[in-house]
Design a protein around this motif. Structure first.
Motif, PDB file in Angstrom:
ATOM      1  N   PHE A   8       1.019  -1.391  -0.038  1.00  0.00           N
ATOM      2  CA  PHE A   8       0.130  -0.057  -0.178  1.00  0.00           C
ATOM      3  C   PHE A   8       0.780   1.324   0.110  1.00  0.00           C
ATOM      4  CE2 PHE A   8      -3.542  -2.363   2.293  1.00  0.00           C
ATOM      5  CZ  PHE A   8      -4.274  -2.402   1.081  1.00  0.00           C
ATOM      6  N   ALA A   9       1.859   1.225   0.907  1.00  0.00           N
ATOM      7  CA  ALA A   9       2.584   2.415   1.125  1.00  0.00           C
ATOM      8  C   ALA A   9       3.426   2.770  -0.265  1.00  0.00           C
ATOM      9  CB  ALA A   9       3.656   2.250   2.370  1.00  0.00           C
ATOM     10  N   SER A  10       3.978   1.714  -0.791  1.00  0.00           N
ATOM     11  CA  SER A  10       4.864   2.089  -2.058  1.00  0.00           C
ATOM     12  C   SER A  10       3.676   2.612  -3.174  1.00  0.00           C
ATOM     13  CB  SER A  10       5.358   0.871  -2.352  1.00  0.00           C
ATOM     14  OG  SER A  10       4.646  -0.013  -3.122  1.00  0.00           O
ATOM     15  N   ASP A  11       2.859   2.055  -3.275  1.00  0.00           N
ATOM     16  CA  ASP A  11       2.011   2.407  -4.222  1.00  0.00           C
ATOM     17  C   ASP A  11       1.405   3.883  -3.952  1.00  0.00           C
ATOM     18  OD1 ASP A  11       0.838   1.734  -6.585  1.00  0.00           O
ATOM     19  OD2 ASP A  11      -1.015   1.051  -5.439  1.00  0.00           O
ATOM     20  N   THR A  12       1.003   4.129  -2.410  1.00  0.00           N
ATOM     21  CA  THR A  12       0.649   5.472  -2.180  1.00  0.00           C
ATOM     22  C   THR A  12       1.636   6.534  -2.436  1.00  0.00           C
ATOM     23  OG1 THR A  12      -0.694   4.233  -0.470  1.00  0.00           O
ATOM     24  CG2 THR A  12      -0.306   6.545  -0.320  1.00  0.00           C
ATOM     25  N   LEU A  13       2.664   6.216  -2.253  1.00  0.00           N
ATOM     26  CA  LEU A  13       3.619   7.084  -2.678  1.00  0.00           C
ATOM     27  C   LEU A  13       3.520   7.617  -4.018  1.00  0.00           C
ATOM     28  CD1 LEU A  13       6.765   6.221  -0.743  1.00  0.00           C
ATOM     29  CD2 LEU A  13       5.601   8.301  -0.223  1.00  0.00           C
ATOM     30  N   LYS A  14       3.798   6.505  -4.791  1.00  0.00           N
ATOM     31  CA  LYS A  14       3.596   6.874  -6.277  1.00  0.00           C
ATOM     32  C   LYS A  14       2.461   7.807  -6.611  1.00  0.00           C
ATOM     33  CE  LYS A  14       2.532   4.222  -9.859  1.00  0.00           C
ATOM     34  NZ  LYS A  14       2.681   2.900 -10.364  1.00  0.00           N
ATOM     35  N   ILE A  38      -3.514  -6.283 -12.624  1.00  0.00           N
ATOM     36  CA  ILE A  38      -3.117  -6.553 -11.724  1.00  0.00           C
ATOM     37  C   ILE A  38      -1.877  -5.801 -10.964  1.00  0.00           C
ATOM     38  CG2 ILE A  38      -2.579  -8.406 -10.233  1.00  0.00           C
ATOM     39  CD1 ILE A  38      -4.390 -10.233 -12.030  1.00  0.00           C
ATOM     40  N   ASP A  39      -1.950  -5.072  -9.972  1.00  0.00           N
ATOM     41  CA  ASP A  39      -0.739  -4.502  -9.188  1.00  0.00           C
ATOM     42  C   ASP A  39       0.079  -5.309  -8.397  1.00  0.00           C
ATOM     43  OD1 ASP A  39      -1.713  -2.008 -10.329  1.00  0.00           O
ATOM     44  OD2 ASP A  39      -3.135  -1.731  -8.966  1.00  0.00           O
ATOM     45  N   LEU A  40       1.482  -5.214  -8.992  1.00  0.00           N
ATOM     46  CA  LEU A  40       2.361  -6.144  -8.237  1.00  0.00           C
ATOM     47  C   LEU A  40       3.443  -4.990  -7.944  1.00  0.00           C
ATOM     48  CD1 LEU A  40       2.716  -9.259 -10.434  1.00  0.00           C
ATOM     49  CD2 LEU A  40       1.439  -9.051  -8.083  1.00  0.00           C
ATOM     50  N   GLU A  41       3.142  -3.763  -7.468  1.00  0.00           N
ATOM     51  CA  GLU A  41       3.825  -2.748  -7.059  1.00  0.00           C
ATOM     52  C   GLU A  41       4.975  -3.481  -5.862  1.00  0.00           C
ATOM     53  OE1 GLU A  41       4.397  -0.326  -8.590  1.00  0.00           O
ATOM     54  OE2 GLU A  41       2.742   0.128  -9.980  1.00  0.00           O
ATOM     55  N   PRO A  42       6.168  -3.021  -5.628  1.00  0.00           N
ATOM     56  CA  PRO A  42       6.741  -2.292  -6.633  1.00  0.00           C
ATOM     57  C   PRO A  42       7.392  -3.038  -7.875  1.00  0.00           C
ATOM     58  CG  PRO A  42       7.973  -2.617  -5.176  1.00  0.00           C
ATOM     59  CD  PRO A  42       6.788  -3.581  -4.604  1.00  0.00           C
ATOM     60  N   PHE A  43       6.803  -4.132  -8.255  1.00  0.00           N
ATOM     61  CA  PHE A  43       7.371  -5.151  -9.247  1.00  0.00           C
ATOM     62  C   PHE A  43       6.790  -4.760 -10.625  1.00  0.00           C
ATOM     63  CE2 PHE A  43       7.532  -7.691  -5.450  1.00  0.00           C
ATOM     64  CZ  PHE A  43       8.746  -7.116  -5.095  1.00  0.00           C
ATOM     65  N   GLY A  44       6.068  -3.604 -10.611  1.00  0.00           N
ATOM     66  CA  GLY A  44       5.241  -3.368 -12.000  1.00  0.00           C
ATOM     67  C   GLY A  44       3.656  -3.934 -11.915  1.00  0.00           C
ATOM     68  N   HIS A  45       3.096  -4.367 -12.984  1.00  0.00           N
ATOM     69  CA  HIS A  45       1.977  -4.845 -12.919  1.00  0.00           C
ATOM     70  C   HIS A  45       1.233  -5.780 -14.172  1.00  0.00           C
ATOM     71  CE1 HIS A  45       1.479  -1.016 -15.422  1.00  0.00           C
ATOM     72  NE2 HIS A  45       0.587  -1.616 -15.910  1.00  0.00           N
ATOM     73  N   ILE A  46       0.247  -6.623 -14.298  1.00  0.00           N
ATOM     74  CA  ILE A  46      -0.188  -7.332 -15.259  1.00  0.00           C
ATOM     75  C   ILE A  46      -1.141  -6.793 -15.762  1.00  0.00           C
ATOM     76  CG2 ILE A  46      -0.792  -9.693 -15.729  1.00  0.00           C
ATOM     77  CD1 ILE A  46       0.841 -10.609 -13.258  1.00  0.00           C
ATOM     78  N   ASN A  47      -1.192  -6.742 -17.176  1.00  0.00           N
ATOM     79  CA  ASN A  47      -2.372  -6.189 -17.896  1.00  0.00           C
ATOM     80  C   ASN A  47      -3.108  -7.316 -18.028  1.00  0.00           C
ATOM     81  OD1 ASN A  47      -2.270  -3.367 -18.203  1.00  0.00           O
ATOM     82  ND2 ASN A  47      -0.445  -3.820 -19.589  1.00  0.00           N
ATOM     83  N   LEU A  48      -4.512  -7.587 -17.760  1.00  0.00           N
ATOM     84  CA  LEU A  48      -5.677  -8.440 -18.157  1.00  0.00           C
ATOM     85  C   LEU A  48      -6.076  -8.385 -19.385  1.00  0.00           C
ATOM     86  CD1 LEU A  48      -7.141  -8.200 -14.637  1.00  0.00           C
ATOM     87  CD2 LEU A  48      -5.718 -10.099 -15.278  1.00  0.00           C
ATOM     88  N   SER A  64     -14.501  -7.736 -20.550  1.00  0.00           N
ATOM     89  CA  SER A  64     -13.137  -7.949 -20.309  1.00  0.00           C
ATOM     90  C   SER A  64     -12.812  -8.611 -19.001  1.00  0.00           C
ATOM     91  CB  SER A  64     -12.568  -6.474 -20.133  1.00  0.00           C
ATOM     92  OG  SER A  64     -12.758  -5.784 -21.526  1.00  0.00           O
ATOM     93  N   ILE A  65     -11.636  -9.070 -18.816  1.00  0.00           N
ATOM     94  CA  ILE A  65     -11.645  -9.797 -17.301  1.00  0.00           C
ATOM     95  C   ILE A  65     -10.717  -8.581 -16.565  1.00  0.00           C
ATOM     96  CG2 ILE A  65     -10.098 -11.681 -16.209  1.00  0.00           C
ATOM     97  CD1 ILE A  65     -12.000 -12.675 -18.508  1.00  0.00           C
ATOM     98  N   THR A  66     -11.548  -8.423 -15.317  1.00  0.00           N
ATOM     99  CA  THR A  66     -10.854  -7.570 -14.460  1.00  0.00           C
ATOM    100  C   THR A  66     -10.247  -8.031 -13.472  1.00  0.00           C
ATOM    101  OG1 THR A  66     -12.816  -7.088 -13.286  1.00  0.00           O
ATOM    102  CG2 THR A  66     -12.831  -5.849 -15.100  1.00  0.00           C
ATOM    103  N   LYS A  67      -9.658  -7.168 -12.346  1.00  0.00           N
ATOM    104  CA  LYS A  67      -8.985  -7.645 -11.244  1.00  0.00           C
ATOM    105  C   LYS A  67      -9.913  -8.750 -10.444  1.00  0.00           C
ATOM    106  CE  LYS A  67      -7.664  -4.493  -8.135  1.00  0.00           C
ATOM    107  NZ  LYS A  67      -7.183  -3.230  -7.394  1.00  0.00           N
ATOM    108  N   HIS A  68     -11.037  -8.069 -10.101  1.00  0.00           N
ATOM    109  CA  HIS A  68     -12.006  -8.721  -9.450  1.00  0.00           C
ATOM    110  C   HIS A  68     -12.409 -10.008 -10.077  1.00  0.00           C
ATOM    111  CE1 HIS A  68     -13.008  -4.886  -7.020  1.00  0.00           C
ATOM    112  NE2 HIS A  68     -12.116  -5.497  -6.476  1.00  0.00           N
ATOM    113  N   VAL A  69     -12.710  -9.961 -11.291  1.00  0.00           N
ATOM    114  CA  VAL A  69     -13.045 -11.428 -12.154  1.00  0.00           C
ATOM    115  C   VAL A  69     -12.033 -12.161 -11.817  1.00  0.00           C
ATOM    116  CG1 VAL A  69     -13.524 -12.453 -14.185  1.00  0.00           C
ATOM    117  CG2 VAL A  69     -14.411 -10.198 -13.723  1.00  0.00           C
ATOM    118  N   PHE A  70     -10.746 -11.892 -12.061  1.00  0.00           N
ATOM    119  CA  PHE A  70      -9.403 -12.633 -11.936  1.00  0.00           C
ATOM    120  C   PHE A  70      -9.317 -13.198 -10.610  1.00  0.00           C
ATOM    121  CE2 PHE A  70      -5.018 -12.819 -10.668  1.00  0.00           C
ATOM    122  CZ  PHE A  70      -4.558 -13.851 -11.687  1.00  0.00           C
TER     123      PHE A  70
END
Lengths: 286, 164
Positions: A8-14, A38-48, A64-70
């Motif tokens: 959360f913190a790292s993402d929040t900073l951004k 799908i956020d994998l901060e600080p390692f980037g993210h995956i596009n669904l 479309s497949i969303t984060k919640h569907v995933f």
């Protein structure tokens, strides 16, 4: 839990940087709302994967497949794997062990305390629905509490979909028991004077939808509220721009997180219990 | 946040329905069946235990009844034995007393007979002794002078009276 806070913190900073200071609250919504990545901060993210929206009767439906569907699919996969393992363990021996013991507690509770006590013997036909409902909601709720996880049940579309299925089940159970006309006639309580009956029918008929709506909002609000509180507590650190706030914020955040575990179980129970209650009401109308 | 994405709702419904179908087949069916089977076996075991207990109680009751009957029998036998013994004892006593009486009677008769015989013998001996004593006395007195004179006197008296 610490990891999740860290994420959360790292993402929040951004996001705080993007919003030019700590005033914006859009970063909180970013965590709670559905998204296409799908956020994998600080390692980037995956596009669904995305699909072009289809139009049915003027309504644009984006499948479309969303984060919640995933995450729903992950939950489903876990449930299928774990529960089939449990089922297999019963084939070897009747005495439960380990995971089977844990699952059995819930299964027996839902069967005896919810379905049998609220609906009665007729409810056993729908037992698999209630069991799936409980475990699905429970796991969706709990998934929001682990790092990088998202709470699918914190999405109105998801809780609405579940409530819609419960609504259908309530109607079907009633119609199966009393017949199509008998069921909707039975909505009006006995002993109501003739001139009030039409009004009562409208009220009761709307009540059917109100029940489903209440189910939808209750689960959504409960799951969202806890997350917002946790995020707000973490956000305090950045609002005050001081590390000294951190111990207090993190302490409270952990407390709320533990509370969320409790809420996850309670809400799964309440959704299942209320659905069973409504099914019971539609079966035993008088 | 509050918007509803119909796509997600449809995915939810589809996912959930498939999940229900799959879980019903792989999980809930076998699990609930196993639970029912186990509950059934527990219920049966409990019933068996109940039946066994009732059987045991029945047997115990019967045993108790048998025991009571045996006790009664024993008491009866003892009582009868005691009565018989009493009867035999009194019979024996009676007989012994009679026998004793008879023996005493016979002894008395014997004694009486002996006594009479002794009396007879005594009387005979006494007479003989008296004769012997008398004859000895007579022998002694006649040999002395005094008696000679006395006899002389008597003879004279007899002769004088004869002449007169």
């Amino acid at each position: 839990m610490f990891l999740s806070n860290l994420a959360f913190a790292s993402d929040t900073l951004k996001h705080a940087e993007e919003a030019h200071g700590g005033e914006s609250s859009s970063w909180m919504l970013h965590h709670i709302a559905d998204s296409r990545t799908i956020d994998l901060e600080p390692f980037g993210h995956i596009n669904l994967p995305q699909f072009p929206p289809i139009h049915i009767g003027g309504i644009e439906i984006d499948l479309s497949i969303t984060k919640h569907v995933f995450f729903m699919w992950i939950v489903s996969l876990i449930l299928v794997v774990l529960l089939s393992l449990v089922a297999k363990s019963y084939r070897k021996q009747v005495v439960p062990k380990g995971l089977a013991n844990l699952v059995e507690v819930f299964v027996v509770f839902i069967r005896d305390e919810i379905v049998l006590s609220v609906i009665g013997k007729e409810g056993l036909k729908y037992l698999h629905y209630f069991l799936t409902l409980f475990f699905f909601i429970l796991l969706c709720n709990l998934f929001g509490l682990i790092p990088y996880g998202a709470t699918a049940t914190g999405n109105l579309a998801v809780t609405g979909g579940l409530a819609f299925l419960s609504f259908i089940l309530i109607q079907l159970a009633g119609i199966k028991k009393h017949g199509l006309i008998g069921y909707y006639k039975g909505l009006v309580p006995h002993g109501v004077p003739g001139f009030v009956a039409p009004i009562m029918f409208i009220v009761e008929f709307l009540g059917l939808f109100a029940k489903a709506f209440a189910l939808t909002v209750r689960l959504f609000a409960n799951m969202t509220a806890g997350h917002i509180v946790i995020l707000s507590l973490i956000g305090l650190i950045f609002v005050f721009k001081s590390v000294l706030v951190a111990p207090i914020s993190i302490g409270f955040a952990i407390f709320i997180n533990l509370l969320e575990i409790l809420v996850a179980f309670i809400q799964a129970y309440i959704f299942t219990m209320l659905t069973a209650l409504f099914v019971g009401l539609s079966i035993h109308q008088h | 946040m509050l918007e509803i994405n119909p796509g997600v709702a449809i995915w939810t419904i589809v996912t959930f329905l498939i999940l229900v179908a799959i879980l019903r087949k792989v999980a809930w069916g076998p699990i609930t069946e196993a639970l029912n089977r186990r509950e059934e076996s527990i219920r049966k075991a409990l019933e068996d235990a109940q039946r066994a207990r009732e059987e045991a109680e029945r047997l115990m009751e019967e045993n108790k009844r048998n025991l009571a009957r045996a006790e009664e029998e024993v008491q009866r036998i003892i009582r009868e034995g005691r009565e018989t013994a009493e009867k035999i004892r009194s019979e024996i006593l009676e007989k012994a007393r009679k026998e004793a009486d008879m023996i005493i009677e016979r002894a008395k008769e014997e004694i009486e007979r002996q006594r009479e015989q002794a009396m007879l013998q005594l009387r005979a001996q006494v007479a003989e002794l008296a004769l012997q004593v008398a004859s000895k006395l007579i022998d002694e007195t006649l040999s002395t002078q005094k008696h000679k004179e006395l006899v002389e006197k008597y003879l004279q008296e007899i002769s004088s009276s004869g002449r007169a």
